[in-house]
Design an enzyme around this catalytic site. Structure first.
Site, PDB file in Angstrom:
ATOM      1  N   SER A  23      82.111  58.139  24.325  1.00 52.43           N
ATOM      2  CA  SER A  23      82.758  57.864  25.608  1.00 52.43           C
ATOM      3  C   SER A  23      84.244  57.565  25.430  1.00 52.43           C
ATOM      4  CB  SER A  23      82.090  56.666  26.297  1.00 52.43           C
ATOM      5  OG  SER A  23      80.741  56.942  26.556  1.00 52.43           O
ATOM      6  N   ARG A  27      87.642  60.271  26.315  1.00 53.94           N
ATOM      7  CA  ARG A  27      88.740  59.804  27.161  1.00 53.94           C
ATOM      8  C   ARG A  27      90.075  59.925  26.428  1.00 53.94           C
ATOM      9  NH1 ARG A  27      84.224  57.718  28.985  1.00 53.94           N
ATOM     10  NH2 ARG A  27      84.033  56.843  31.078  1.00 53.94           N
ATOM     11  N   ARG A  97      73.629  70.919  37.208  1.00 59.60           N
ATOM     12  CA  ARG A  97      74.166  69.557  37.335  1.00 59.60           C
ATOM     13  C   ARG A  97      75.328  69.555  38.323  1.00 59.60           C
ATOM     14  NH1 ARG A  97      74.651  66.921  31.402  1.00 59.60           N
ATOM     15  NH2 ARG A  97      74.963  65.043  32.675  1.00 59.60           N
ATOM     16  N   SER A 143      78.072  59.384  39.511  1.00 55.57           N
ATOM     17  CA  SER A 143      78.369  59.235  38.090  1.00 55.57           C
ATOM     18  C   SER A 143      79.792  58.708  37.909  1.00 55.57           C
ATOM     19  CB  SER A 143      78.226  60.580  37.378  1.00 55.57           C
ATOM     20  OG  SER A 143      78.765  60.494  36.073  1.00 55.57           O
ATOM     21  N   SER A 144      79.932  57.706  37.052  1.00 54.77           N
ATOM     22  CA  SER A 144      81.265  57.154  36.792  1.00 54.77           C
ATOM     23  C   SER A 144      82.177  58.172  36.126  1.00 54.77           C
ATOM     24  CB  SER A 144      81.145  55.915  35.896  1.00 54.77           C
ATOM     25  OG  SER A 144      80.591  56.266  34.640  1.00 54.77           O
ATOM     26  N   ASP A 291      72.374  54.622  30.144  1.00 52.64           N
ATOM     27  CA  ASP A 291      72.104  55.443  28.961  1.00 52.64           C
ATOM     28  C   ASP A 291      71.162  54.781  27.963  1.00 52.64           C
ATOM     29  OD1 ASP A 291      73.487  57.675  29.729  1.00 52.64           O
ATOM     30  OD2 ASP A 291      75.308  57.211  28.609  1.00 52.64           O
ATOM     31  N   ARG A 322      65.677  62.511  33.112  1.00 56.79           N
ATOM     32  CA  ARG A 322      65.196  61.594  32.082  1.00 56.79           C
ATOM     33  C   ARG A 322      64.012  60.750  32.532  1.00 56.79           C
ATOM     34  NH1 ARG A 322      71.026  59.860  29.303  1.00 56.79           N
ATOM     35  NH2 ARG A 322      71.121  61.686  27.937  1.00 56.79           N
ATOM     36  N   LYS A 389      74.277  66.262  19.496  1.00 54.38           N
ATOM     37  CA  LYS A 389      75.099  66.134  20.703  1.00 54.38           C
ATOM     38  C   LYS A 389      75.906  64.844  20.681  1.00 54.38           C
ATOM     39  CE  LYS A 389      74.846  66.669  25.704  1.00 54.38           C
ATOM     40  NZ  LYS A 389      75.791  65.641  26.108  1.00 54.38           N
TER      41      LYS A 389
END
Length: 406
Positions: A23, A27, A97, A143-144, A291, A322, A389
């Protein structure tokens, strides 16, 4: 690649180095593309970060495969790049998605984006141009990553950004992570009530080295391993901060309920299984850290305790659905589990079916969340290579702590 896992007990004093947070890395990669003076250390070696890094310098057609973060961040980035035209596409699941909320927000700012197949979903064609507007609003319970995508390009816009979030905000820690990384390169930000303001950066930041903290969501699997081990077992993980930017650092508090203590010392954490009694029913709202839901659910089942998790609505649009995947695979193992659109509940159970084949649905977290159950019963993980991933070294690290993998 399918793997068979067996682990009678783990090495009592194992030490594992976990790569940088995916994450944070993704960024910072976008910020480095905007401001080349940024230097990144301890970057994630995950597939997602490799895809993100390559895509930022690619031309025309960019395939992000399963990398949802890259899809969202790159949509905002390329929309703001004048005179650059690209097509963003991905796997068949990526084309299911949604991205409409982000695209609509970017169009409010002046972007030129069109859908090439189904309205609201990738693939998309982006014709980059100057984004002159600075005010935008979008639903807060999405979603953030949509929100962070807009915030990351904000300092490069002529007038910065004023972003209004409507409703209850999801995954606030990830939004705060983005804002704190912007602050690290001297971008001024405010986040008051449901309004975020990011000031434009008038000049490129001076050379700045940013060290990425290791990934807390990757640490979650070792929390699960310790929880399922005998008292006195411990694992040392590096490099972690007590005042982490990552929302998943809440693990340290959550796993106290499952008999795991976290000791911070000089950039490392030591996880220790204690003799303390384990809570018999775990009740959590994971709206800020969805998550880690899979790991917590599987751990609770492995311990034979009850588990009620809410705030999980974003799990429906991840690499797989999920919640549905958890219900199917835990049921194979004998778990009494029920799920809704945003929650799951597991009743206490004292038995686990052995030698089950766990499907992973192209989802790295399914493979890694179920692996610790090998401490209770032999288990088979299908398509185990999917872990690359986010955590390419996962299976090797499990061998280091004492798992037998064939």
């Amino acid at each position: 690649m399918n793997v068979r896992l067996n682990a009678k007990e783990i090495n009592l004093n194992s030490k594992i180095e976990i790569t940088g947070s995916k994450s944070e890395t993704n960024r910072l990669l976008l910020l480095k593309a905007l401001y080349p003076n940024i230097v990144i250390e301890n970057a994630s070696n995950s597939d997602d970060s490799e895809v993100m890094n390559s895509a930022l310098t690619a031309n025309q057609i960019i395939d992000v495969h399963h990398a949802g973060t890259a899809m969202r961040f790159l949509t905002a980035y390329f929309a703001s790049q004048e005179n650059k035209s690209v097509t963003l596409t991905g796997s068949s699941r990526m084309k299911e998605r949604p991205i409409k909320i982000l695209v609509d927000a970017l169009i409010q700012l002046g972007a030129n984006i069109e859908y090439l197949e189904n309205d609201g979903f990738p693939p998309i064609k982006i014709s980059g141009q100057k984004l002159n507007s600075c005010r935008v609003s979008l639903p807060a319970n999405v979603s953030s990553q949509y929100i962070s995508a807009l915030l990351l390009i904000a300092p490069s816009l002529q007038n910065g950004l004023e972003l209004e979030l409507i409703g209850e905000i999801t995954s606030i820690p990830y939004i705060n992570m983005t804002l704190k990384l912007l602050n690290e390169i001297n971008v001024e930000t405010t986040f008051v009530n449901n309004k975020i303001v990011v000031k434009p950066l008038d000049q490129d930041p001076k050379s700045k080295t940013l060290i990425v903290e290791s990934d807390w969501s990757s640490a979650s699997y070792f929390y699960s391993i310790i929880a399922l081990s005998k008292a006195g077992t411990q694992i040392e993980l590096s490099n972690f901060k007590e005042n982490s930017l990552q929302g998943d650092a809440i693990l340290a508090t959550i796993y106290e309920q499952m008999g795991v203590e976290t000791h911070f010392n000089d950039g490392k954490i030591t996880l220790v299984k204690t003799q303390n009694s384990i809570k018999q029913n775990i009740v959590l709202d994971l709206n800020s850290a969805p998550d880690i839901a899979q790991t917590i659910a599987v751990t609770a089942f492995g311990l034979g305790i009850g588990c009620q998790l809410t705030g999980l609505h974003t799990l429906k649009i991840k690499e797989t659905d999920r919640l549905e995947a958890l219900q199917i695979e835990l049921s194979k193992l004998g778990a009494p589990i029920t799920v809704t659109n945003d929650s799951l509940k597991i009743e206490p159970s004292k038995s686990i079916n052995s030698n089950q084949n766990i499907a992973t649905y192209n989802d790295h977290r399914m493979a890694m969340a179920f692996a610790p159950l090998a401490l209770k019963k032999n288990i088979n993980i299908k398509n185990a290579e999917v872990v690359s991933k986010s955590y390419p070294n996962f299976w090797n690290d499990l061998k280091k702590v004492g798992f037998e993998i064939s």
